[in-house]
Design a protein around this motif. Structure first.
Motif, short mmCIF file in Angstrom:
data_model
loop_
_atom_site.label_atom_id
_atom_site.label_comp_id
_atom_site.label_asym_id
_atom_site.label_seq_id
_atom_site.Cartn_x
_atom_site.Cartn_y
_atom_site.Cartn_z
N LEU A 6 0.84 -1.31 -0.15
CA LEU A 6 0.07 -0.18 -0.08
C LEU A 6 0.88 1.22 -0.08
O LEU A 6 0.39 2.29 -0.35
N ASP A 7 1.90 1.27 0.63
CA ASP A 7 2.98 2.29 0.49
C ASP A 7 3.67 2.59 -0.91
O ASP A 7 4.39 3.69 -0.79
N THR A 8 3.26 1.72 -1.79
CA THR A 8 3.99 1.97 -2.94
C THR A 8 3.21 2.86 -4.00
O THR A 8 1.99 2.60 -3.99
N HIS A 9 3.78 3.60 -4.61
CA HIS A 9 3.07 4.56 -5.53
C HIS A 9 2.57 3.76 -6.68
O HIS A 9 3.09 3.08 -7.31
N GLY A 10 1.01 4.30 -6.78
CA GLY A 10 0.53 3.57 -7.75
C GLY A 10 -0.58 2.45 -7.46
O GLY A 10 -1.50 2.17 -8.13
N VAL A 11 -0.43 1.88 -6.12
CA VAL A 11 -0.95 0.78 -5.49
C VAL A 11 -2.07 1.57 -4.72
O VAL A 11 -1.93 2.51 -4.19
N ARG A 12 -3.78 0.86 -5.03
CA ARG A 12 -4.49 1.49 -4.35
C ARG A 12 -5.52 0.42 -3.35
O ARG A 12 -5.35 -0.99 -3.93
N ILE B 152 -2.47 -7.15 -6.14
CA ILE B 152 -2.66 -5.59 -5.83
C ILE B 152 -3.70 -4.86 -6.83
O ILE B 152 -3.77 -5.61 -7.87
N ALA B 153 -4.11 -3.71 -6.58
CA ALA B 153 -4.87 -3.04 -7.61
C ALA B 153 -4.04 -1.72 -7.85
O ALA B 153 -3.43 -1.28 -7.16
N VAL B 154 -4.00 -1.39 -9.11
CA VAL B 154 -3.29 -0.43 -9.55
C VAL B 154 -4.07 0.78 -10.23
O VAL B 154 -5.03 0.60 -10.77
N ALA B 155 -3.53 1.93 -9.73
CA ALA B 155 -4.21 2.97 -10.25
C ALA B 155 -4.02 3.23 -11.81
O ALA B 155 -3.16 3.11 -12.31
N TRP B 156 -5.25 3.59 -12.46
CA TRP B 156 -5.01 4.00 -13.94
C TRP B 156 -4.12 4.87 -14.44
O TRP B 156 -3.99 5.82 -13.49
N SER B 157 -3.43 4.41 -15.42
CA SER B 157 -2.29 5.32 -15.98
C SER B 157 -0.74 5.21 -15.49
O SER B 157 -0.03 5.62 -15.85
N HIS B 158 -0.68 4.45 -14.24
CA HIS B 158 0.53 4.03 -13.82
C HIS B 158 1.25 2.73 -14.58
O HIS B 158 0.41 1.79 -14.94
N LEU C 130 2.20 -0.43 -15.27
CA LEU C 130 2.09 -1.78 -14.35
C LEU C 130 3.57 -2.48 -14.06
O LEU C 130 3.67 -2.86 -13.00
N PRO C 131 4.39 -2.75 -15.34
CA PRO C 131 5.80 -3.36 -14.74
C PRO C 131 6.27 -2.59 -13.63
O PRO C 131 6.88 -3.10 -12.84
N ALA C 132 6.52 -1.12 -13.69
CA ALA C 132 7.02 -0.44 -12.71
C ALA C 132 6.48 -0.42 -11.37
O ALA C 132 7.09 -0.65 -10.41
N VAL C 133 5.15 -0.51 -11.32
CA VAL C 133 4.43 -0.34 -10.19
C VAL C 133 4.59 -2.00 -9.68
O VAL C 133 5.07 -2.08 -8.29
N ALA C 134 4.60 -2.89 -10.35
CA ALA C 134 4.85 -4.38 -9.92
C ALA C 134 6.34 -4.54 -9.36
O ALA C 134 6.66 -5.21 -8.17
N ALA C 135 7.41 -4.13 -9.98
CA ALA C 135 8.69 -4.01 -9.64
C ALA C 135 8.75 -3.28 -8.34
O ALA C 135 9.60 -3.50 -7.50
N ALA C 136 8.32 -2.03 -8.02
CA ALA C 136 8.39 -1.42 -7.05
C ALA C 136 7.63 -2.00 -5.74
O ALA C 136 8.02 -2.21 -4.53
N VAL C 137 6.48 -2.63 -5.84
CA VAL C 137 5.80 -3.37 -4.91
C VAL C 137 6.86 -4.71 -4.36
O VAL C 137 7.04 -5.04 -3.24
N HIS C 138 7.47 -5.48 -5.21
CA HIS C 138 8.40 -6.38 -5.12
C HIS C 138 9.60 -5.92 -4.14
O HIS C 138 9.73 -6.58 -3.42
#
Length: 127
Positions: free
Chosen positions: A35-41, A73-79, A81-89
């Motif tokens: 949840l603390d990752t940018h783009g995750v909702r 996870i749920a990702v906010a539109w326009s973020h 996806l590969p970058a958000v997934a890598a940041a969550v990891h």
């Protein structure tokens, strides 16, 4: 002051005690890191609330001081996806290592939903 023979030393591993970490605690740490990752909702649908399928959702397997985690996870539109997934990891791995002292064998990140924030929702015209 020298240690007396037969007395345990302060740095003796056997006298330090142990840390027992329940799976649920590790899941909460992983969820917070996601949840603390940018783009995750945070996301919950009507059915999700009934059956406890809110996002992010985590499952962990802890064996001794080793852990493997799965994060949905749920990702906010326009973020991106590969970058958000890598940041969550990265964030989940760091949190489990730093906060729980566990060796992370793997983190699987699944993007379950893409959500549109209210401030990005496109205007609709009804004819």
């Amino acid at each position: 002051m020298a240690d007396e023979p037969g007395e345990p030393r302060d740095d003796d591993v056997a006298t330090r005690g142990r840390l027992t970490l329940k799976d649920r605690v590790a899941e909460r740490i992983a969820t917070r890191a996601a949840l603390d990752t940018h783009g995750v909702r945070s996301h919950s649908g009507a059915v999700g609330r009934l059956v406890g399928r809110d996002l992010p959702r985590t499952h962990v397997a802890v064996a001794g001081d080793r852990i493997r985690a799965e994060v949905d996870i749920a990702v906010a539109w326009s973020h991106p996806l590969p970058a958000v997934a890598a940041a969550v990891h990265h964030n989940v791995t760091a949190a489990l290592t730093d906060l729980a002292g566990l060796h992370v064998d793997g983190v699987t990140v699944r993007i379950d939903r893409i959500v549109v924030d209210d401030d990005v929702r496109p205007e609709r015209t009804v004819l």
